[in-house]
Design a protein around this motif. Structure first.
Motif, mmCIF file in Angstrom:
data_model
loop_
_atom_site.group_PDB
_atom_site.id
_atom_site.type_symbol
_atom_site.label_atom_id
_atom_site.label_comp_id
_atom_site.label_asym_id
_atom_site.label_seq_id
_atom_site.Cartn_x
_atom_site.Cartn_y
_atom_site.Cartn_z
ATOM 1 N N UNK A 143 82.066 -50.818 60.358
ATOM 2 C CA UNK A 143 81.881 -52.209 59.915
ATOM 3 C C UNK A 143 80.442 -52.476 59.486
ATOM 4 N N UNK A 144 79.506 -51.662 59.994
ATOM 5 C CA UNK A 144 78.099 -51.887 59.735
ATOM 6 C C UNK A 144 77.514 -50.971 58.664
ATOM 7 N N UNK A 145 78.337 -50.104 58.099
ATOM 8 C CA UNK A 145 77.803 -49.104 57.183
ATOM 9 C C UNK A 145 77.242 -49.722 55.901
ATOM 10 N N UNK A 146 77.888 -50.741 55.372
ATOM 11 C CA UNK A 146 77.411 -51.351 54.121
ATOM 12 C C UNK A 146 75.998 -51.886 54.280
ATOM 13 N N UNK A 147 75.780 -52.675 55.321
ATOM 14 C CA UNK A 147 74.461 -53.243 55.540
ATOM 15 C C UNK A 147 73.420 -52.190 55.876
ATOM 16 N N UNK A 148 73.817 -51.192 56.652
ATOM 17 C CA UNK A 148 72.899 -50.128 57.049
ATOM 18 C C UNK A 148 72.425 -49.344 55.829
ATOM 19 N N UNK A 226 100.331 -40.123 47.259
ATOM 20 C CA UNK A 226 99.073 -39.426 46.957
ATOM 21 C C UNK A 226 98.251 -40.061 45.845
ATOM 22 N N UNK A 227 98.892 -40.511 44.770
ATOM 23 C CA UNK A 227 98.135 -41.086 43.659
ATOM 24 C C UNK A 227 97.567 -42.454 44.011
ATOM 25 N N UNK A 228 98.318 -43.225 44.800
ATOM 26 C CA UNK A 228 97.816 -44.530 45.243
ATOM 27 C C UNK A 228 96.595 -44.330 46.142
ATOM 28 N N UNK A 229 96.672 -43.372 47.052
ATOM 29 C CA UNK A 229 95.539 -43.078 47.937
ATOM 30 C C UNK A 229 94.326 -42.626 47.139
ATOM 31 N N UNK A 230 94.566 -41.826 46.112
ATOM 32 C CA UNK A 230 93.479 -41.313 45.283
ATOM 33 C C UNK A 230 92.772 -42.448 44.551
ATOM 34 N N UNK A 231 93.546 -43.390 44.017
ATOM 35 C CA UNK A 231 92.973 -44.526 43.292
ATOM 36 C C UNK A 231 92.156 -45.410 44.239
ATOM 37 N N UNK A 232 92.701 -45.689 45.415
ATOM 38 C CA UNK A 232 91.994 -46.530 46.382
ATOM 39 C C UNK A 232 90.692 -45.860 46.824
ATOM 40 N N UNK A 233 90.729 -44.551 46.995
ATOM 41 C CA UNK A 233 89.509 -43.820 47.354
ATOM 42 C C UNK A 233 88.451 -43.959 46.268
ATOM 43 N N UNK A 234 88.852 -43.882 45.013
ATOM 44 C CA UNK A 234 87.908 -44.061 43.909
ATOM 45 C C UNK A 234 87.350 -45.478 43.900
ATOM 46 N N UNK A 236 86.946 -47.452 46.523
ATOM 47 C CA UNK A 236 86.025 -47.601 47.651
ATOM 48 C C UNK A 236 84.687 -46.927 47.391
ATOM 49 N N UNK A 237 84.694 -45.881 46.578
ATOM 50 C CA UNK A 237 83.462 -45.160 46.276
ATOM 51 C C UNK A 237 82.688 -45.762 45.107
ATOM 52 N N UNK A 238 83.301 -46.700 44.422
ATOM 53 C CA UNK A 238 82.662 -47.280 43.236
ATOM 54 C C UNK A 238 82.717 -48.803 43.297
ATOM 55 N N UNK A 239 82.021 -49.362 44.284
ATOM 56 C CA UNK A 239 81.970 -50.814 44.455
ATOM 57 C C UNK A 239 80.919 -51.434 43.542
ATOM 58 N N UNK A 240 79.756 -50.804 43.485
ATOM 59 C CA UNK A 240 78.658 -51.365 42.691
ATOM 60 C C UNK A 240 78.924 -51.275 41.191
ATOM 61 N N UNK A 241 79.603 -50.222 40.766
ATOM 62 C CA UNK A 241 79.966 -50.044 39.351
ATOM 63 C C UNK A 241 81.472 -49.860 39.245
ATOM 64 N N UNK A 242 82.219 -50.962 39.246
ATOM 65 C CA UNK A 242 83.679 -50.880 39.249
ATOM 66 C C UNK A 242 84.227 -50.115 38.047
ATOM 67 N N UNK A 280 84.724 -58.002 47.521
ATOM 68 C CA UNK A 280 84.377 -59.220 48.252
ATOM 69 C C UNK A 280 84.215 -58.945 49.744
ATOM 70 N N UNK A 281 84.999 -58.016 50.274
ATOM 71 C CA UNK A 281 84.859 -57.644 51.683
ATOM 72 C C UNK A 281 83.492 -57.024 51.945
ATOM 73 N N UNK A 282 83.058 -56.147 51.035
ATOM 74 C CA UNK A 282 81.722 -55.559 51.184
ATOM 75 C C UNK A 282 80.661 -56.649 51.052
ATOM 76 N N UNK A 283 80.849 -57.564 50.110
ATOM 77 C CA UNK A 283 79.883 -58.650 49.919
ATOM 78 C C UNK A 283 79.752 -59.483 51.189
ATOM 79 N N UNK A 284 80.859 -59.761 51.826
ATOM 80 C CA UNK A 284 80.828 -60.553 53.061
ATOM 81 C C UNK A 284 80.072 -59.810 54.159
ATOM 82 N N UNK A 285 80.307 -58.504 54.265
ATOM 83 C CA UNK A 285 79.574 -57.708 55.251
ATOM 84 C C UNK A 285 78.075 -57.774 55.000
#
Length: 340
Positions: A143-148, A226-234, A236-242, A280-285
């Motif tokens: 929960x604290x990784x974004x801010x850290x 598998x493809x849905x998981x792959x997309x969600x992983x991408x 989560x890894x690309x929040x700053x540059x969607x 938005x979840x990351x922004x709130x954190x």
């Protein structure tokens, strides 16, 4: 109690007590503290002698109150410890406020003397603020990784359950401290003692520093596609540059329409909507865990302008980013929504 194997008993007799100093920050998390101290107590019982000792320390030296309201009498204040001691900083809720100048000053002084140090739960934040994790691998509650990450760029943050890097240690919170202590006990006195301690705790799924703290994406979302998981992983890894839905679909070998249907079927929302909720979840954190300006939070979460960010935030959370930060600052203990 299961008798200790002869080999492990012999190893235990070769060494003297190792002492841990538990620095209890205000509103520390009890489960993480218990997960660190109880294996030491049981190890002594299993070995039949004192192979570990500990003291409770804290600013002021009186008492420390954990996040559930329980109070612990301290053995010492911020006094000099032996160089052979190991300091474990126990953090919890609102660790940024609990990490005072006195705490960081004490940590720096003891570190200069060569004392080994670790962060339990959000205790890693205190070590990082003191500059003791620069260039080191570390972990902290998910929960604290974004801010850290935003505040401590010099730290090599991982998602591991626990990390040992030289004489620096850190855990992710919850029961992760138990895994760290079992690792330490095994290194100090052999795996026989560590395994017997784990058996006493009815803990049969010991994790290593290779295990990650969060559930896999399929487990989290309750869908094994598998493809849905792959997309969600991408995502989560690309929040700053969607990444656009079209590019996401192309990367997993689907059409945009197929991707839309996949999200509607399993998550009852569009890919665009799901991606927005992640951002938005990351922004709130970040708003609740850091002192970053609203503009910088917006940029860190992929919003081109503060006005667009504010509009999206209001639509999702029914308040503005400015009011969110104002509310959490006004209510004691609500700021920096840190850890379990």
């Amino acid at each position: 109690m299961t008798p200790l194997p002869r080999k492990a008993t012999a190893m235990a007799k070769e060494t003297g007590p190792r002492r841990f100093i538990f620095l209890l920050l205000d509103r520390f998390t009890m489960i993480s503290f218990a997960g660190a101290i109880e294996p030491l107590r049981i190890a002594n019982r299993v070995a039949g002698r004192e192979i570990y000792a500990w003291r409770l320390a804290g600013e002021g030296g009186g008492a420390a109150i954990c996040s559930n309201g329980a109070s612990f009498r301290l053995d010492m204040g911020l006094e000099e410890v032996d160089r052979e001691d190991t300091v474990l900083v126990c953090g919890g809720i609102d660790v940024a406020r609990a990490t005072t100048r006195a705490v960081t000053g004490w940590l720096r002084r003891e570190a200069r003397r060569g004392v080994a140090m670790g962060g339990i739960c959000t205790g890693s934040y205190a070590l990082a603020r003191a500059g003791l994790l620069d260039g080191k691998k570390a972990t902290i509650h998910w929960e604290n990784q974004d801010g850290f990450l935003e505040e401590f760029e010099e730290v090599k943050l991982t998602k591991s359950v626990f990390v040992i890097d030289g004489n620096r240690m850190s855990t992710a919170g919850g029961t992760a401290s138990l895994d760290l202590m079992l690792k330490i006990i095994a290194a100090d006195h052999g795996e026989d003692i560590a395994n017997t301690v784990a058996d006493q705790l009815i803990y049969n799924a010991i994790r290593t520093d290779q295990d990650t703290q969060r559930l896999s994406i399929p487990t989290r979302i309750g869908v094994r596609h598998p493809k849905l998981s792959q997309v969600i992983q991408m995502m989560e890894r690309n929040i700053e540059d969607p990444i656009s839905p079209a590019d996401l679909a192309e990367d997993v070998g689907m059409s945009t329409r197929q991707l839309e249907r996949l999200f509607r079927r399993y998550l009852n929302r569009s890919p665009k909507r799901y991606y927005m909720e992640l951002r938005l979840s990351k922004a709130r954190n970040l708003l609740m865990q850091t002192d970053m300006s609203v503009i910088n939070v917006a940029l860190a979460c992929g919003f081109a302008s503060p006005s667009h960010f504010s509009k999206c935030y209001r639509s999702h959370y029914n308040t503005t980013p400015y009011r969110e930060r104002g509310t959490q600052s006004a209510v004691p203990g609500l700021g920096a929504r840190l850890a379990v």
